[in-house]
Motif scaffolding. Sequence first.
Motif, PDB file in Angstrom:
ATOM      1  N   LEU A  79      -6.649   3.853   1.604  1.00 15.52           N
ATOM      2  CA  LEU A  79      -6.351   2.735   0.704  1.00 15.52           C
ATOM      3  C   LEU A  79      -4.857   2.443   0.551  1.00 15.52           C
ATOM      4  O   LEU A  79      -4.466   1.684  -0.342  1.00 15.52           O
ATOM      5  CB  LEU A  79      -6.958   3.007  -0.678  1.00 15.52           C
ATOM      6  N   GLU A  80      -4.021   3.016   1.406  1.00 11.88           N
ATOM      7  CA  GLU A  80      -2.584   2.831   1.261  1.00 11.88           C
ATOM      8  C   GLU A  80      -2.188   1.350   1.242  1.00 11.88           C
ATOM      9  O   GLU A  80      -1.426   0.908   0.383  1.00 11.88           O
ATOM     10  CB  GLU A  80      -1.806   3.532   2.382  1.00 11.88           C
ATOM     11  N   ASN A  81      -2.712   0.587   2.193  1.00 17.70           N
ATOM     12  CA  ASN A  81      -2.321  -0.824   2.293  1.00 17.70           C
ATOM     13  C   ASN A  81      -2.760  -1.645   1.081  1.00 17.70           C
ATOM     14  O   ASN A  81      -2.083  -2.590   0.695  1.00 17.70           O
ATOM     15  CB  ASN A  81      -2.843  -1.445   3.587  1.00 17.70           C
ATOM     16  N   ALA A  82      -3.875  -1.279   0.479  1.00 14.14           N
ATOM     17  CA  ALA A  82      -4.349  -2.014  -0.705  1.00 14.14           C
ATOM     18  C   ALA A  82      -3.380  -1.853  -1.875  1.00 14.14           C
ATOM     19  O   ALA A  82      -3.229  -2.758  -2.695  1.00 14.14           O
ATOM     20  CB  ALA A  82      -5.741  -1.533  -1.104  1.00 14.14           C
ATOM     21  N   LEU A  83      -2.713  -0.712  -1.955  1.00 11.03           N
ATOM     22  CA  LEU A  83      -1.818  -0.447  -3.081  1.00 11.03           C
ATOM     23  C   LEU A  83      -0.406  -1.001  -2.904  1.00 11.03           C
ATOM     24  O   LEU A  83       0.410  -0.884  -3.803  1.00 11.03           O
ATOM     25  CB  LEU A  83      -1.751   1.049  -3.364  1.00 11.03           C
ATOM     26  N   ASN A  85      -0.089  -4.264  -1.764  1.00  6.44           N
ATOM     27  CA  ASN A  85      -0.235  -5.715  -1.820  1.00  6.44           C
ATOM     28  C   ASN A  85       0.653  -6.299  -2.897  1.00  6.44           C
ATOM     29  O   ASN A  85       1.077  -5.607  -3.823  1.00  6.44           O
ATOM     30  CB  ASN A  85      -1.698  -6.104  -2.085  1.00  6.44           C
ATOM     31  N   LEU A  89      -0.745  -5.349  -9.698  1.00 13.79           N
ATOM     32  CA  LEU A  89      -1.745  -4.296  -9.836  1.00 13.79           C
ATOM     33  C   LEU A  89      -1.381  -3.362 -10.976  1.00 13.79           C
ATOM     34  O   LEU A  89      -0.226  -2.997 -11.142  1.00 13.79           O
ATOM     35  CB  LEU A  89      -1.809  -3.450  -8.553  1.00 13.79           C
ATOM     36  N   LYS A 124     -10.752   3.002  -6.603  1.00 16.77           N
ATOM     37  CA  LYS A 124     -10.726   1.584  -6.997  1.00 16.77           C
ATOM     38  C   LYS A 124     -11.032   1.421  -8.483  1.00 16.77           C
ATOM     39  O   LYS A 124     -10.620   0.447  -9.100  1.00 16.77           O
ATOM     40  CB  LYS A 124     -11.726   0.778  -6.157  1.00 16.77           C
ATOM     41  N   ALA A 146     -11.159  -2.801  -9.866  1.00 14.24           N
ATOM     42  CA  ALA A 146     -11.366  -3.151  -8.458  1.00 14.24           C
ATOM     43  C   ALA A 146     -12.677  -2.577  -7.914  1.00 14.24           C
ATOM     44  O   ALA A 146     -13.141  -2.978  -6.857  1.00 14.24           O
ATOM     45  CB  ALA A 146     -10.191  -2.665  -7.619  1.00 14.24           C
TER      46      ALA A 146
END
Length: 189
Positions: A79-83, A85, A89, A124, A146
């Motif tokens: 999930l690195e890329n999701a965090l 963005n 957040l 999430k 999420a």
Amino acid sequence: MKTKLNILLGVLLTILLVSCKSNNKKQKETSTPTETQENTSRQGQAFIKGDVAKPNVLQIAMGSKDHTTLVAAVQAAGLENALVNAGPLMVFAPTNEAFASLPEGTVENLLKPENKAKLALILKHHVTPGNYSKEFLKKFKHLGQASNQNVTVEVKGDDVYVGGAKIIASIPAGNGIVHVVDKVIIPEN
């Protein structure tokens, strides 16, 4: 005179172009197989180096000695890329101590590749769209996570609890805010 100037300019441009192509070729030749393998296996926004902007929520967690278990879980879940963005957040980041208080073997079991989806759901459940301070969160009764589930927000004196986890610190990030919490927030199946 004008013709000589144009010829000189043409020669200079040619020399410049040839030297640029030569430098690019040298740079390509100097990359090592390890660098190439590393670049193909860990791609995305989370792995870009050299950004001088305010740290994002992932960088804050990675820089904290109290969140090594959370970082390991984020990496295991991919999930690195999701965090990283643009966000905003809100990440409710359980401490290592919070993970350690789970039943024995829980973390180790969740980090196994076959439990990646379950781990991702739990992580999430610690992320909300938005960028709200602890004070502002006192106005909420629920937050949509999420994970597509809601968590309850409770105020007890000056303390704010999200999903039963007490916010013990807040750190502004470039793409939101990290609220450090004292408990892992487990979603309802």
